[in-house]
Design a protein around this motif. Structure first.
Motif, PDB file in Angstrom:
ATOM      1  N   UNK A  60     -36.886  11.637   9.468  1.00  0.00           N
ATOM      2  CA  UNK A  60     -35.549  11.590  10.074  1.00  0.00           C
ATOM      3  C   UNK A  60     -34.585  12.470   9.288  1.00  0.00           C
ATOM      4  N   UNK A  61     -34.598  12.311   7.959  1.00  0.00           N
ATOM      5  CA  UNK A  61     -33.668  13.094   7.127  1.00  0.00           C
ATOM      6  C   UNK A  61     -33.911  14.592   7.259  1.00  0.00           C
ATOM      7  N   UNK A  62     -35.162  14.964   7.364  1.00  0.00           N
ATOM      8  CA  UNK A  62     -35.502  16.384   7.480  1.00  0.00           C
ATOM      9  C   UNK A  62     -35.078  16.960   8.821  1.00  0.00           C
ATOM     10  N   UNK A  63     -35.201  16.169   9.875  1.00  0.00           N
ATOM     11  CA  UNK A  63     -34.960  16.690  11.219  1.00  0.00           C
ATOM     12  C   UNK A  63     -33.537  16.569  11.709  1.00  0.00           C
ATOM     13  N   UNK A  64     -32.736  15.663  11.088  1.00  0.00           N
ATOM     14  CA  UNK A  64     -31.382  15.388  11.576  1.00  0.00           C
ATOM     15  C   UNK A  64     -30.406  15.381  10.400  1.00  0.00           C
ATOM     16  N   UNK A  65     -29.364  16.172  10.518  1.00  0.00           N
ATOM     17  CA  UNK A  65     -28.357  16.232   9.453  1.00  0.00           C
ATOM     18  C   UNK A  65     -27.221  15.241   9.667  1.00  0.00           C
ATOM     19  N   UNK A  66     -26.906  14.947  10.926  1.00  0.00           N
ATOM     20  CA  UNK A  66     -25.764  14.091  11.253  1.00  0.00           C
ATOM     21  C   UNK A  66     -26.063  12.635  10.888  1.00  0.00           C
TER      22      UNK A  66
ATOM     23  N   UNK B  55     -43.360  16.454  14.438  1.00  0.00           N
ATOM     24  CA  UNK B  55     -42.512  17.223  13.521  1.00  0.00           C
ATOM     25  C   UNK B  55     -41.293  17.801  14.234  1.00  0.00           C
ATOM     26  N   UNK B  56     -41.302  17.742  15.562  1.00  0.00           N
ATOM     27  CA  UNK B  56     -40.283  18.457  16.348  1.00  0.00           C
ATOM     28  C   UNK B  56     -39.353  17.533  17.138  1.00  0.00           C
ATOM     29  N   UNK B  57     -39.658  16.248  17.176  1.00  0.00           N
ATOM     30  CA  UNK B  57     -38.854  15.333  17.994  1.00  0.00           C
ATOM     31  C   UNK B  57     -37.427  15.216  17.473  1.00  0.00           C
ATOM     32  N   UNK B  58     -37.267  14.961  16.184  1.00  0.00           N
ATOM     33  CA  UNK B  58     -35.918  14.786  15.638  1.00  0.00           C
ATOM     34  C   UNK B  58     -35.082  16.071  15.702  1.00  0.00           C
ATOM     35  N   UNK B  59     -35.636  17.243  15.369  1.00  0.00           N
ATOM     36  CA  UNK B  59     -34.836  18.467  15.564  1.00  0.00           C
ATOM     37  C   UNK B  59     -34.406  18.667  17.016  1.00  0.00           C
ATOM     38  N   UNK B  60     -35.261  18.249  17.960  1.00  0.00           N
ATOM     39  CA  UNK B  60     -34.890  18.386  19.375  1.00  0.00           C
ATOM     40  C   UNK B  60     -33.717  17.476  19.725  1.00  0.00           C
ATOM     41  N   UNK B  61     -33.684  16.261  19.154  1.00  0.00           N
ATOM     42  CA  UNK B  61     -32.562  15.359  19.400  1.00  0.00           C
ATOM     43  C   UNK B  61     -31.282  15.870  18.769  1.00  0.00           C
ATOM     44  N   UNK B  62     -31.417  16.591  17.659  1.00  0.00           N
ATOM     45  CA  UNK B  62     -30.244  17.091  16.938  1.00  0.00           C
ATOM     46  C   UNK B  62     -29.677  18.373  17.541  1.00  0.00           C
TER      47      UNK B  62
ATOM     48  N   UNK C  54     -27.824  21.111  19.930  1.00  0.00           N
ATOM     49  CA  UNK C  54     -26.540  21.057  20.635  1.00  0.00           C
ATOM     50  C   UNK C  54     -26.706  20.782  22.122  1.00  0.00           C
ATOM     51  N   UNK C  55     -27.865  21.143  22.671  1.00  0.00           N
ATOM     52  CA  UNK C  55     -28.079  20.980  24.114  1.00  0.00           C
ATOM     53  C   UNK C  55     -28.664  19.609  24.474  1.00  0.00           C
ATOM     54  N   UNK C  56     -28.790  18.724  23.460  1.00  0.00           N
ATOM     55  CA  UNK C  56     -29.374  17.398  23.694  1.00  0.00           C
ATOM     56  C   UNK C  56     -28.369  16.312  23.338  1.00  0.00           C
ATOM     57  N   UNK C  57     -28.336  15.250  24.156  1.00  0.00           N
ATOM     58  CA  UNK C  57     -27.562  14.055  23.822  1.00  0.00           C
ATOM     59  C   UNK C  57     -28.490  12.848  23.833  1.00  0.00           C
ATOM     60  N   UNK C  58     -28.493  12.106  22.732  1.00  0.00           N
ATOM     61  CA  UNK C  58     -29.231  10.846  22.684  1.00  0.00           C
ATOM     62  C   UNK C  58     -28.298   9.740  23.162  1.00  0.00           C
ATOM     63  N   UNK C  59     -28.722   9.025  24.181  1.00  0.00           N
ATOM     64  CA  UNK C  59     -27.903   7.962  24.772  1.00  0.00           C
ATOM     65  C   UNK C  59     -28.556   6.620  24.445  1.00  0.00           C
TER      66      UNK C  59
END
Length: 496
Positions: free
Chosen positions: A270-276, A298-305, A307-312
């Motif tokens: 999580x920490x590696x893939x998401x900065x927020x 390895x790519x799921x969290x960067x995809x959520x982070x 700009x074109x993605x919103x996690x609801x």
């Protein structure tokens, strides 16, 4: 038409049964498959990014090794091609009928046979058989969410297991409902397409999953050559992978704290893939790791982070003709709705179509008593019925192929015992059945799947885990190593 053995389904389970029965000289069988080819799950799930989450050296038949895997976690097209190759080389395909549906089966107690109705290109007809082998699998019937108004959606809507490749996603607003094993493979693929084309992705999460890194790698030409020429090396690969995965079992069934390294790996992922920090908090699970299936990406969290993605994370209240509305009243437009909400696993659909002694449907029995079988394979009141990938045979950590081969070995030994003793029918005794399942459920109370603080597809409506095997897989194989005829009521051949 009469055959000795009717096999339903041509995925890993049905194909394994056909090949092994033929090896035993049991050549009088018919395999019916509703789809156009072998493969089952791996034929149907063609969504972007579809791949196995168990290394393919283990996720393949022990009797048909494949040294040509391109990667340690093989993509769906390779697994489907593997199954097609195995089927073609087995000499059994002349007894497969594709595009043929199993409609229903009823046990005829007077004749001691199953009467099954099937329909396909040859029309509708009845097939009688001594045994009925259900290899339909537990991940074969997609489960759609019960969301108010979803039937009014006017855009493109499809389940992940029935991907519509005719839909052009470029530039669209796409909503993915679900964050399970399929979704975490789909989301990164969609994010890349939509980012490149000016589209947008909404991911609707009900419960955050634990996701550990996917230690995937590509096999080089030299390594594949060595695997091709050195059978011992293939065996070492398979054995090493098996025991590495089996090491998860104590964490699931004895002490969850043993899984601390996996939990730390997931948190680091999580920490590696998401900065927020806020987004990190929303994707961090609040239950014990292993309570739900541990996912790999390895790519799921960067995809959520992105700009074109919103996690609801707000619950979905309803779907309108062109939007998804959450409980907070926010309406998010959508052109495409991808439903990645899993399968019918605790209410196996085939059970609705199987009627045993006393005219009782298997589905009704399971609704009353809970889905259960003796050794995950046979059920009282349903003579000569063998369920592959049946109740409490599922795995949260390793290859189902290992379990399938153990069940098929049990089936083969049962048929041999019936031949040797001149038996027409066998069915497990109620006492043996109840003892087996009482022991399973006692053990299940100590597992992370029960105590881990989550609601998962492993559990039925009563909160019972009727899906997973609560011990090491080698103990399952040992329990099914021989057909224990003393635990069965038997019916001898009738003589004139």
């Amino acid at each position: 038409m009469h055959v000795q053995h009717l096999i339903v389904g041509a995925g890993f389970a049905g194909l394994c049964a056909a090949i092994k029965l033929q090896e035993d000289g049991e050549t009088d069988f018919l395999v019916v498959e509703k789809g156009p080819d072998v493969g089952g799950t791996w034929r149907d799930n063609t969504y972007p990014g579809a791949a196995c989450d168990v290394p393919s050296q283990l996720y393949s038949f022990s009797f048909a090794p494949n040294p040509e895997w391109s990667m340690s976690y093989s993509p769906q097209p390779e697994i489907q091609a593997y199954l097609r190759s195995v089927a073609e080389g087995s000499g059994t395909l002349d007894r497969f009928e594709f595009d043929t549906r199993f409609e229903e089966a009823t046990w005829d107690d007077a004749a001691q046979v199953w009467r099954s109705r099937i329909s396909g290109p040859a029309g509708e007809r009845t097939v009688t058989s001594t045994t009925l082998v259900m290899g339909a699998g537990s991940l074969s019937e997609p489960k759609l969410p019960e969301i108010d108004g979803i039937e009014t959606f006017q855009g493109d809507l499809f389940h992940s297991a029935r991907w519509n490749h005719d839909v052009d996603l470029a530039g669209k607003r796409v909503a993915v409902i679900g964050t399970g094993a399929s979704a975490i493979q789909i989301v990164p693929e969609l994010q890349q397409v939509l980012e490149a084309s000016g589209g947008h992705l909404d991911v609707y999460q009900r419960t955050a999953p634990w996701v550990i890194p996917r230690n995937d790698r590509r096999y080089g030409a030299l390594e594949r050559r060595a695997l091709r020429r050195l059978p011992l090396l293939r065996k070492l690969y398979r054995t090493g992978i098996y025991w590495a995965h089996e090491a998860y079992v104590p964490a699931f069934t004895v002490e969850p704290r043993i899984a601390a390294p996996a939990k730390q790996a997931a948190l680091a992922n999580i920490r590696k893939g998401i900065a927020d920090p806020e987004l990190r908090a929303r994707v961090t699970p609040h239950f014990e790791i292993g309570c739900k299936r541990i996912l790999r990406s390895n790519t799921y969290y960067p995809a959520l982070a992105a700009d074109t993605t919103e996690l609801v994370t707000d619950p979905i209240a309803k779907v309108t003709g062109n939007a998804v509305v959450t409980a907070d009243g926010v309406e998010r437009p959508a052109d495409v709705l991808v439903v990645a909400t899993g399968f019918h696993t605790t209410d196996l659909p085939f059970a609705e179509h199987v009627t045993g002694t006393a005219g009782r449907r298997l589905a009704d029995v399971w609704r009353e008593q809970g889905m259960a079988a003796y050794k995950g394979t046979t059920v009282p009141g349903f003579p000569n019925l063998f369920v592959l990938v049946g109740p409490n045979t599922g795995q949260g950590h390793t290859s189902m192929v290992f379990i399938i081969e153990a069940q098929v070995a049990y089936l083969r030994d049962a048929i041999r015992a019936m031949r040797e003793r001149g038996l027409r029918a066998v069915e497990p005794r109620e006492r043996a059945f109840r003892r087996w399942n009482a022991n399973l459920q006692r053990r299940m109370k100590r597992t992370v799947w029960t105590t881990g603080g989550c609601q998962s597809w492993y559990l039925d409506e009563h909160g019972r885990n009727t899906t997973l095997w609560p011990k090491a897989t080698f103990t399952f194989r040992r329990n099914l190593a021989r057909f224990d005829i003393d635990a069965y009521d038997t019916h001898e051949e009738r003589t004139a």
